[in-house]
Scaffold this motif. Structure first.
Motif, short mmCIF file in Angstrom:
data_model
loop_
_atom_site.label_atom_id
_atom_site.label_comp_id
_atom_site.label_asym_id
_atom_site.label_seq_id
_atom_site.Cartn_x
_atom_site.Cartn_y
_atom_site.Cartn_z
N ASP A 1 0.85 -1.22 0.10
CA ASP A 1 -0.14 0.10 0.11
C ASP A 1 0.89 1.37 -0.07
N ASN A 2 1.95 1.13 0.92
CA ASN A 2 2.71 2.31 0.84
C ASN A 2 3.52 2.58 -0.50
N LEU A 3 3.90 1.50 -1.02
CA LEU A 3 4.57 1.58 -2.37
C LEU A 3 3.66 2.28 -3.54
N ALA A 4 2.37 1.67 -3.52
CA ALA A 4 1.36 2.02 -4.39
C ALA A 4 1.15 3.79 -4.23
N VAL A 5 1.19 4.21 -2.93
CA VAL A 5 1.08 5.47 -2.66
C VAL A 5 2.13 6.24 -3.12
N GLN A 6 3.40 5.78 -2.93
CA GLN A 6 4.57 6.53 -3.63
C GLN A 6 4.52 6.54 -4.95
N VAL A 7 3.86 5.63 -5.56
CA VAL A 7 4.17 5.51 -7.20
C VAL A 7 2.96 6.79 -7.81
N GLN A 8 1.76 6.56 -7.10
CA GLN A 8 0.78 7.58 -7.41
C GLN A 8 1.39 9.22 -7.36
N VAL A 9 2.19 9.39 -6.14
CA VAL A 9 2.67 10.65 -5.96
C VAL A 9 3.94 10.74 -6.99
N LEU A 10 4.63 10.14 -7.38
CA LEU A 10 5.71 10.17 -8.21
C LEU A 10 5.01 10.55 -9.57
N GLN A 11 3.86 9.85 -9.91
CA GLN A 11 3.33 9.88 -11.03
C GLN A 11 2.74 11.44 -11.35
N SER A 12 1.83 12.06 -10.14
CA SER A 12 1.43 13.08 -10.21
C SER A 12 2.61 14.13 -10.34
N GLU A 13 3.45 13.80 -9.71
CA GLU A 13 4.75 14.93 -9.68
C GLU A 13 5.32 14.90 -11.10
N ARG A 14 5.61 14.05 -11.70
CA ARG A 14 5.93 13.82 -13.15
C ARG A 14 4.99 14.50 -14.24
N SER A 15 3.65 14.27 -13.68
CA SER A 15 2.84 15.07 -14.47
C SER A 15 2.85 16.70 -14.35
N ALA A 16 2.99 17.12 -13.02
CA ALA A 16 3.00 18.49 -12.87
C ALA A 16 4.49 19.10 -13.55
N GLN A 17 5.55 18.19 -13.37
CA GLN A 17 6.97 18.61 -13.93
C GLN A 17 6.74 18.75 -15.44
N MET A 18 5.94 17.84 -16.35
CA MET A 18 5.82 18.00 -17.67
C MET A 18 4.92 19.35 -17.92
N PHE A 19 4.04 19.55 -17.06
CA PHE A 19 2.90 20.66 -17.33
C PHE A 19 3.83 21.81 -17.11
N LEU A 20 4.68 21.88 -16.12
CA LEU A 20 5.56 23.16 -15.87
C LEU A 20 6.54 23.21 -17.23
N TYR A 21 7.06 22.32 -17.62
CA TYR A 21 8.09 22.10 -18.81
C TYR A 21 7.09 22.82 -20.11
N GLY A 22 6.16 22.35 -20.17
CA GLY A 22 5.34 22.85 -21.34
C GLY A 22 5.02 24.42 -21.29
N ALA A 23 4.79 24.72 -20.02
CA ALA A 23 4.16 26.08 -19.97
C ALA A 23 5.53 27.01 -19.98
N VAL A 24 6.82 26.62 -19.58
CA VAL A 24 8.21 27.24 -19.62
C VAL A 24 8.28 27.57 -21.34
#
Length: 168
Positions: A121-144
């Motif tokens: 369960d902890n690893l599943a939560v960590q995977v979701q957090v990393l995926q959301s961080e990656r999505s946010a990072q890609m959004f920022l790269y696109g905005a820049v």
């Protein structure tokens, strides 16, 4: 869960071939031991009884011989029964110890299973957090990238517009 485990174990004990006790054979005598005298079983006698007459009672001499033979066999039967009872008790104790070991192993496996589920369960939560961080990072790269493109467009447009103005 406990009732399921206990019913499965009782079914296994009930169906186990360990409960089938083999007839005991006398051990071969070693040097210095004497072989106890064994008497053969009395021969089977067939008496024909007419339908209207009750059975005939054997003679007293025949009863005395049968009583001595039955006494020896009764002692042997008692000894055999005692040995079989001892074997059954040993098997029951063995099954009880195995049951306790299995219960302990089952409890250990259950606790380990719980720990692994928590880790999962902890690893599943960590995977979701990393995926959301990656999505946010890609959004920022696109905005820049978009901002740099707009800025570069304005700079190029102003340069081209300023150059044309000077040529007139």
């Amino acid at each position: 869960m406990r009732t399921v485990v206990s019913s499965v174990f009782s079914l296994l004990l009930f169906c186990s071939p360990a409960w089938a006790v083999e007839p005991t054979t006398p051990a071969s005598p070693t040097a210095g031991q004497q072989i106890p005298p064994t008497t053969p079983p009395p021969p089977a006698t067939v008496q024909t009884i007419p339908a209207n007459r009750p059975g005939v009672i054997p003679s007293a001499a025949h009863n005395t011989a049968n009583a001595q033979e039955q006494k020896l066999t009764a002692e042997q039967l008692a000894k055999t029964k005692f040995q079989q009872d001892a074997k059954v008790k040993a098997l029951v104790k063995d099954q009880e110890s195995r049951l306790q070991q299995l219960e302990k192993a089952n409890l250990d496996a259950l606790s380990q299973n719980q720990e692994l589920q928590l880790k999962n369960d902890n690893l599943a939560v960590q995977v979701q957090v990393l995926q959301s961080e990656r999505s946010a990072q890609m959004f920022l790269y696109g905005a820049v990238t978009l901002a740099l493109g707009v800025l570069l467009g304005f700079l190029i447009a102003s340069y081209v517009y300023g150059k044309r103005r000077r040529q007139w």
